[in-house]
Design an enzyme around this catalytic site. Sequence first.
Site, short mmCIF file in Angstrom:
data_model
loop_
_atom_site.label_atom_id
_atom_site.label_comp_id
_atom_site.label_asym_id
_atom_site.label_seq_id
_atom_site.Cartn_x
_atom_site.Cartn_y
_atom_site.Cartn_z
N GLU A 167 8.73 14.82 116.61
CA GLU A 167 9.76 13.97 117.19
C GLU A 167 9.12 12.59 117.39
O GLU A 167 8.05 12.49 117.99
CB GLU A 167 10.20 14.55 118.54
CG GLU A 167 11.44 13.86 119.04
CD GLU A 167 11.93 14.39 120.38
OE1 GLU A 167 11.46 15.45 120.84
OE2 GLU A 167 12.78 13.71 120.97
N ARG A 170 -0.12 27.58 120.34
CA ARG A 170 -0.49 26.16 120.32
C ARG A 170 -1.94 26.00 120.71
O ARG A 170 -2.55 26.88 121.33
CB ARG A 170 0.42 25.36 121.24
CG ARG A 170 0.36 25.75 122.70
CD ARG A 170 1.48 25.12 123.51
NE ARG A 170 1.30 23.69 123.67
CZ ARG A 170 2.21 22.78 123.27
NH1 ARG A 170 3.33 23.16 122.74
NH2 ARG A 170 1.99 21.50 123.46
N LYS A 216 2.85 15.39 125.47
CA LYS A 216 3.20 13.98 125.31
C LYS A 216 3.68 13.37 126.62
O LYS A 216 3.42 12.21 126.90
CB LYS A 216 4.27 13.84 124.23
CG LYS A 216 3.70 13.73 122.84
CD LYS A 216 4.77 13.38 121.82
CE LYS A 216 5.50 14.60 121.37
NZ LYS A 216 6.31 14.42 120.16
P1 ATP Z 1 4.44 17.89 123.36
O1 ATP Z 1 4.55 19.31 123.83
O2 ATP Z 1 3.08 17.32 123.42
O3 ATP Z 1 5.47 16.98 123.92
P2 ATP Z 1 6.00 18.49 121.08
O4 ATP Z 1 5.76 19.85 120.60
O5 ATP Z 1 7.24 18.30 121.85
O6 ATP Z 1 4.70 17.97 121.81
P3 ATP Z 1 6.72 17.51 118.54
O7 ATP Z 1 6.70 16.13 118.04
O8 ATP Z 1 8.02 18.19 118.67
O9 ATP Z 1 5.99 17.45 119.91
O10 ATP Z 1 5.71 18.41 117.72
C1 ATP Z 1 5.66 18.46 116.32
C2 ATP Z 1 5.03 19.76 115.89
O11 ATP Z 1 3.72 19.91 116.42
C3 ATP Z 1 5.85 20.94 116.39
O12 ATP Z 1 6.01 21.86 115.33
C4 ATP Z 1 5.01 21.52 117.48
O13 ATP Z 1 5.21 22.90 117.59
C5 ATP Z 1 3.58 21.16 117.04
N1 ATP Z 1 2.69 21.08 118.20
C6 ATP Z 1 2.85 20.33 119.30
N2 ATP Z 1 1.84 20.54 120.18
C7 ATP Z 1 1.01 21.45 119.61
C8 ATP Z 1 -0.21 22.09 120.01
N3 ATP Z 1 -0.80 21.83 121.19
N4 ATP Z 1 -0.79 22.97 119.16
C9 ATP Z 1 -0.23 23.23 117.96
N5 ATP Z 1 0.91 22.67 117.53
C10 ATP Z 1 1.53 21.79 118.33
MG MG Z 2 8.90 19.40 120.44
#
Ligand code: ATP
Ligand code: MG
Length: 563
Positions: free
Chosen positions: A41, A268, A278
Amino acid sequence: MEEGRSADNEFESVDFVREKVKSDIAADRFHGRVQTRFPPEPNGFLHIGHAKSIYLNFGIAEEFGGTCLLRFDDTNPETEDTSYVRAIQEDLEWLGVTPAGEARYASDYFEQIYDWAEDLINKGLAFVDDQSAETISEQRGGFGQPGIESPFRDRSVQENLALFRGMRDGQFADGEKVLRAKIDMQADNMWLRDPVLYRIRRIPHHRTEDRWIIYPTYDWAHGQSDAIEGVTHSICTLEFADHRPLYEWCLSHLDLPGDTPEQTEFARLNITHTVLSKRVLRTLVEEGHVDGWDDAQMPTVRGLRRRGYPASALRDFVDRVGVAKTNSTVEVELLESFVRTELNEIAPRRMAVTKPVKVVITNWPEGQIEWFDVANHPNNPDLGTRSVPFSGELWIEDDDFKLDPPPKYFRLTPGREVRLRNAYLITAVDAEVDGDGAIVQVNCTYDPDTRGGNAPDGRKVKSTMHWVSAEHAVDATVNLYDRLFTDSHPGSEGTDPLESLNPRAKEICHAKVEPVLADIGVGEVIQFERLGYFAADLDDPSVFHRTVGLRDEWANLQKRKKK
Ligand code: ATP
Ligand code: MG
């Protein structure tokens, strides 16, 4: 195991996602095709957790002859911005992966996703609800608690279609109506209790501008985008496991252009003393605890890059951690050991004094300067040599001299002889102190027969110290870093991660460094002897960030665990 609390170092040897892809290919599922995607995102910068997802998705595509797309999951205009889009693309490039074709955007599919919503309405599987978000959320119930059906649930198809078109065309205020799936308000899975599919939001979108005032939710956009692109394996993190029945429900009721994609969840990445959210990272930036998303203390791809972490070390680390089905936390020392191992091979050695104290060699011939030819790397002659000047006035580290040494202190003290690395043996005579008792100058003598650092009579000294010639020294700023969070699991058990912010996480030193460092390029990483690995800042190469220290703390941790 309680989520986040375990320090599980028994890494998965078999990667269950790759096993699954392999068996899908063998079974000719998806006609033998493999297509993955990385779906960020654009509402913040990538962090090392994203790097794990990136290397998994791109790695699988590469290993199985498939493709991996970059898709911006841009369904929430409130928080998203084009600047993040560009930054994410740059970070991917730095990480060394290349998405197949142009970047995709969920917002490019808004028309198709909208049409599919009308299809659901036509099938009697979606309805317009006039209730507020709060009421809808209250009626959802909970585990063991029944849900309450909306009084608007049984609107006719015609009425729903008219209202939904009215939502799109601006007949209603923000929040006045939503479109919901009509599934089952008593489902055990909360996500199936008539989830919201569309909301009205009059917020300009960074790409579609004001063309849309209704926006699909994550659940109504994600699987549909996967299907439009032809994704076969939609790999996401464990928190989406509960959404999977909804992902499948949505796709099962649509006329898809090809195979139905399938969602698979993995654990994760969590790292001790590190926050990978984030939302929290944004707070660190907005409250000024760091200098920005790309501060060298941030676990963002940009922060780690500024800090001097090689992308290849990130990849090796992620590979080593593997892909697990349950959440656990990896020790940050393991990450650092990958970085150290790699830098040890490639980083030229240099000398820098972070907390300088003046040494005067009283028997040094007035005005004489000697140049030593010093190897840049102890076991890689390909890295060549450099000239290092030596003179009668030098800088040494302040903790390398003590007037009243504690027991087992083997460094410089009056009457003690030590080695100045690559130069001479010197003996301290006395020191001058200021009014506060701080040492301002150490007077020493040197032995002219010890050029290069060894005595012809074979006598030994117990310590070797780094130094910089005062006359030739270049001023530099050296940033030393400690853990940004003192708690090994910041934010665990519902605490605010910011409570464990380390007030001494960053120490800024006004250092003296050897003259060749005046010409260092931005981003270059060197070893300062005895101090660690340091990266020249990406904007101002007279600023150095300590990447990692020299001691292998991961090995120490393993030894302690065995005891
Ligand atoms: P955050 O939890 O930090 O706000 P998010 O998952 O909402 O991050 P996205 O931009 O939606 O952020 O993430 C893009 C991809 O990265 C998604 O498929 C998500 O599952 C993966 N992702 C995010 N954080 C992790 C992590 N700590 N380990 C592995 N994959 C991750
Ligand atoms: Mg997300």
